[in-house]
Design an enzyme around this catalytic site. Structure first.
Site, PDB file in Angstrom:
ATOM      1  N   ASP A   9       0.869  -1.191   0.000  1.00  0.00           N
ATOM      2  CA  ASP A   9       0.000   0.000   0.000  1.00  0.00           C
ATOM      3  C   ASP A   9       0.902   1.236   0.000  1.00  0.00           C
ATOM      4  O   ASP A   9       2.121   1.131   0.221  1.00  0.00           O
ATOM      5  CB  ASP A   9      -0.913  -0.002   1.243  1.00  0.00           C
ATOM      6  CG  ASP A   9      -1.863   1.183   1.278  1.00  0.00           C
ATOM      7  OD1 ASP A   9      -2.376   1.592   0.210  1.00  0.00           O
ATOM      8  OD2 ASP A   9      -2.099   1.743   2.369  1.00  0.00           O
ATOM      9  N   SER A  10       0.282   2.393  -0.214  1.00  0.00           N
ATOM     10  CA  SER A  10       1.045   3.631  -0.091  1.00  0.00           C
ATOM     11  C   SER A  10       1.506   3.838   1.351  1.00  0.00           C
ATOM     12  O   SER A  10       2.558   4.411   1.602  1.00  0.00           O
ATOM     13  CB  SER A  10       0.170   4.811  -0.517  1.00  0.00           C
ATOM     14  OG  SER A  10      -1.033   4.799   0.226  1.00  0.00           O
ATOM     15  N   CYS A  73      -4.449  -1.502  -2.063  1.00  0.00           N
ATOM     16  CA  CYS A  73      -4.632  -0.064  -2.257  1.00  0.00           C
ATOM     17  C   CYS A  73      -5.566   0.128  -3.442  1.00  0.00           C
ATOM     18  O   CYS A  73      -5.238  -0.284  -4.569  1.00  0.00           O
ATOM     19  CB  CYS A  73      -3.275   0.586  -2.533  1.00  0.00           C
ATOM     20  SG  CYS A  73      -3.364   2.344  -2.912  1.00  0.00           S
ATOM     21  N   GLU A 151      -3.372   7.016   9.390  1.00  0.00           N
ATOM     22  CA  GLU A 151      -1.915   6.977   9.622  1.00  0.00           C
ATOM     23  C   GLU A 151      -1.616   7.367  11.071  1.00  0.00           C
ATOM     24  O   GLU A 151      -0.792   6.756  11.742  1.00  0.00           O
ATOM     25  CB  GLU A 151      -1.194   7.948   8.667  1.00  0.00           C
ATOM     26  CG  GLU A 151      -1.235   7.544   7.202  1.00  0.00           C
ATOM     27  CD  GLU A 151      -0.268   6.416   6.836  1.00  0.00           C
ATOM     28  OE1 GLU A 151       0.812   6.328   7.444  1.00  0.00           O
ATOM     29  OE2 GLU A 151      -0.607   5.618   5.937  1.00  0.00           O
ATOM     30  N   CYS A 189     -11.128   2.685   0.342  1.00  0.00           N
ATOM     31  CA  CYS A 189      -9.704   2.960   0.572  1.00  0.00           C
ATOM     32  C   CYS A 189      -9.327   2.072   1.741  1.00  0.00           C
ATOM     33  O   CYS A 189     -10.049   2.032   2.757  1.00  0.00           O
ATOM     34  CB  CYS A 189      -9.499   4.436   0.922  1.00  0.00           C
ATOM     35  SG  CYS A 189      -7.831   4.801   1.535  1.00  0.00           S
ATOM     36  N   HIS A 191      -7.216   2.310   3.974  1.00  0.00           N
ATOM     37  CA  HIS A 191      -6.965   2.980   5.257  1.00  0.00           C
ATOM     38  C   HIS A 191      -8.227   3.033   6.127  1.00  0.00           C
ATOM     39  O   HIS A 191      -8.142   3.066   7.351  1.00  0.00           O
ATOM     40  CB  HIS A 191      -6.503   4.424   5.018  1.00  0.00           C
ATOM     41  CG  HIS A 191      -5.048   4.569   4.704  1.00  0.00           C
ATOM     42  ND1 HIS A 191      -4.511   4.222   3.494  1.00  0.00           N
ATOM     43  CD2 HIS A 191      -4.009   5.037   5.451  1.00  0.00           C
ATOM     44  CE1 HIS A 191      -3.197   4.471   3.499  1.00  0.00           C
ATOM     45  NE2 HIS A 191      -2.873   4.967   4.673  1.00  0.00           N
TER      46      HIS A 191
HETATM   47  N1  DGL Z   1      -4.842   3.076   0.979  1.00  0.00           N
HETATM   48  C1  DGL Z   1      -4.979   3.643  -0.311  1.00  0.00           C
HETATM   49  C2  DGL Z   1      -6.245   3.186  -1.021  1.00  0.00           C
HETATM   50  O1  DGL Z   1      -6.784   2.134  -0.745  1.00  0.00           O
HETATM   51  C3  DGL Z   1      -4.835   5.120  -0.541  1.00  0.00           C
HETATM   52  C4  DGL Z   1      -4.198   6.066   0.363  1.00  0.00           C
HETATM   53  C5  DGL Z   1      -3.481   7.201  -0.370  1.00  0.00           C
HETATM   54  O2  DGL Z   1      -4.103   8.178  -0.801  1.00  0.00           O
HETATM   55  O3  DGL Z   1      -2.266   7.048  -0.483  1.00  0.00           O
HETATM   56  O4  DGL Z   1      -6.709   3.838  -1.921  1.00  0.00           O
END
Ligand code: DGL
Length: 263
Positions: A9-10, A73, A151, A189, A191
């Site tokens: 992931d990012s 992600c 985060e 997302c 996150h």
């Molecule tokens: N966790 C990422 C997703 O599922 C994105 C977070 C980011 O913007 O880096 O899209």
């Protein structure tokens, strides 16, 4: 350690997918990689992002000796899955917004999509809506602020509850006369499932919150048919050293991160 399943992931969002994988494949060897140097992905330019994701994933697959890559992600998957599959010799499993399961459970036929700015307007996402939720009203909300809040949570800080409430506000805009009330929200997302408790608390009424974690874990279990069992802490990889992130990764069972040098 057995060749691991690498989760990418990012940032820390993929850890919500790690939770689902550990549940479905207990003891499977996992590795984690995140591009924390370039977080967040949600507001970056597409062409640059495809190259960056390829470079980081290639470096992480090589460094971990992974047997499969889970792109945990939505922002990366809705853009770069084809490019990743072309460039890598291991199976690649992606993550896309759970529009189909949400449409299957919504009684009012009004669903919300919470995702990054990039994901809410990607052609891939619009196709999912057209193909699986054509009879639903879909309220799409760019919720980039929640990435930062997740985060914070993982590194041991308190998320900003007022910011979470503000971000969710467009979901609850009163329906005009005759319009169906929203009853289901897609967490598009990775996150966001980490903030589930805060999201539930911020919502003015009960709704169903749907994420992709379980579906990804099911898919991984089909692709990686005989996962090795390994109790040791899996390796982790970052693109910028960060002590607090290391502590967060340790809480999810990963060894101290090594820093990748993507080409
Ligand atoms: N966790 C990422 C997703 O599922 C994105 C977070 C980011 O913007 O880096 O899209």
């Amino acid at each position: 350690m057995a060749a691991p399943i690498l989760v990418f992931d990012s940032g820390v969002g993929g850890l919500s997918v790690v939770q689902a994988l550990r549940h479905r494949l207990p003891g499977a060897a996992l590795a984690y990689a995140c591009d924390n140097a370039m977080l967040p992905y949600g507001r970056r330019e597409d062409a640059w992002l495809v190259e960056r994701i390829q470079a980081v994933c290639q470096a992480a697959v090589a460094a971990s000796g992974a047997r499969a890559l889970v792109v945990a992600c939505n922002t990366a998957s809705t853009l770069a899955l084809d490019a990743l599959r072309e460039g890598l010799a291991v199976p690649v499993i992606g993550t896309v917004p759970a529009i189909k399961p949400a449409a299957a459970v919504s009684a009012t036929r009004h669903i919300g999509l919470l995702a990054t700015s990039a994901t809410v307007s990607r052609p891939y996402t619009l196709r999912l809506i057209r193909d699986f939720a054509a009879d639903c009203r879909v309220t799409r909300v760019a919720a980039d602020a929640l990435v930062g809040e997740a985060e914070r949570l993982v590194i041991g800080e308190s998320p900003d509850l007022a910011a979470i409430r503000r971000t969710l506000a467009p979901l609850w805009t009163p329906a005009s006369c005759g319009e169906p009330v929203l009853d289901t929200v897609v967490l598009g997302c990775t996150h966001f499932p980490l903030l589930r408790r805060q999201l539930v608390d911020a919502a003015p009424r009960e709704v169903a919150w749907i994420d992709s974690g379980e579906a990804i874990a099911r898919r991984v279990a089909q692709v990686v048919t005989a996962p090795d069992h390994d109790a040791s802490a899996g390796p982790s990889f970052v693109t910028a050293p960060d002590r607090r992130l290391a502590t967060g990764l340790a809480a999810f069972g990963f060894a101290p991160p090594r820093t990748l040098q993507p080409a």
